[in-house]
Write an enzyme that holds these catalytic residues in place. Structure first.
Site, PDB file in Angstrom:
ATOM      1  CE1 TYR A  44      43.809  37.362  29.955  1.00  0.00           C
ATOM      2  CE2 TYR A  44      44.637  38.212  31.938  1.00  0.00           C
ATOM      3  CZ  TYR A  44      44.602  38.010  31.002  1.00  0.00           C
ATOM      4  OH  TYR A  44      45.880  37.220  30.201  1.00  0.00           O
ATOM      5  CG  HIS A 102      46.542  39.876  25.625  1.00  0.00           C
ATOM      6  ND1 HIS A 102      45.808  39.646  26.167  1.00  0.00           N
ATOM      7  CD2 HIS A 102      47.412  38.125  25.566  1.00  0.00           C
ATOM      8  CE1 HIS A 102      45.183  38.867  27.041  1.00  0.00           C
ATOM      9  NE2 HIS A 102      46.153  37.815  26.760  1.00  0.00           N
TER      10      HIS A 102
END
Length: 272
Positions: A44, A102
């Site tokens: 992110y 992730h």
């Protein structure tokens, strides 16, 4: 073991794709609304901003549940632990409550990255570990590969996609699911059923969707920059959907709407 996903931690605040002043304002509003679980990721690019916002909130570290996720590009021995240490520095903490992988690796061989994840836990960099975007098969492999319990498989979970196979795998492996894209990035609002049901309970369409997820036994993450929505997304514990309304919503699983499709990202697997 962390108190991950207990009590108020069942409702987490997601930080993607927020950055800068928007992230800080949203995170502080979320704190004020009652959120204590916050979700970020190396991918992110906002771990430092998330850490700064939480550090400035005045909330004691032990009262927060912080989750971050390791980028697949760091799934090798020379990069994995240094990347986690960099995440901790950015977040201004000495360990995270939960450290997740992730995505599965592009080649589908989950064992090496799982062992690296376990090593991060053994070194005290995380209270708990988990995964994200794993298929049912991968969940079973994970359970067999490492001894450390996995506290979650964070997946796309909302009423417009059928995740019964993953729910079954969660029961079989003891790896609970948690949700991202909990309102399908707004797609749920194209279906009038949620607003119709919401009128019965004095709740919004979004609150009905989120309550449905919780009643499926799945902790959730939500994100908004609007203070009224941030508060409303947290305010979902004072009503219970009836079994009939749950079944009406279940029927929308047949819609088959999925935000991230197989092949859309280098690591996105063939979904169940």
């Amino acid at each position: 073991m962390t108190i991950y996903f207990q009590g108020s931690f069942q409702r987490g605040f997601g930080t993607y794709p927020l950055k800068g002043d928007a992230l800080r304002a949203a995170a502080l509003t979320a704190i004020e609304a009652g959120y204590r679980a916050f979700d970020t990721a190396q991918m992110y690019g906002n771990e430092a901003e998330t850490g700064a916002a939480l550090a400035s909130s005045g909330i004691a570290r032990n009262d927060l549940c912080i989750t971050t996720k390791v980028h697949p590009d760091n799934y090798c021995e020379e990069k994995f632990l240094p990347s986690v240490e960099a995440s901790l520095k950015a977040l201004q903490v000495d360990r995270v409550d939960a450290l997740l992988l992730h995505w599965p690796p592009a080649d589908g061989d989950v064992a090496p990255s799982l062992r690296l994840l376990q090593s991060a836990r053994e070194k005290g960099l995380a209270d708990a570990i988990g995964v994200s975007n794993y298929t049912a098969r991968m969940m079973h492999v994970a359970r067999a590969v490492i001894d450390e319990p996995l506290v979650t498989n964070q997946v796309e979970f909302h009423p417009l996609v059928d995740q019964r196979k993953l729910l079954a795998a969660a029961s079989e492996t003891g790896i609970p699911l948690s949700s991202y894209a909990s309102i399908a990035r707004g797609e749920v609002f194209k279906h009038g059923l949620f607003a119709e049901i919401g009128r019965t309970y004095g709740k919004s369409a979004a609150q009905v969707v989120l309550r449905w997820i919780l009643q499926k036994g799945v902790p959730l993450n939500t994100m908004s920059t609007k203070p009224e929505n941030i508060r409303a997304n947290f305010d979902i514990m004072d009503f219970t959907l009836s079994s009939i309304d749950m079944e009406r919503i279940d029927a929308l699983n047949a819609t088959g709407y999925r935000i991230i499709k197989a092949g859309q990202l280098p690591w996105a697997p063939e979904w169940d």
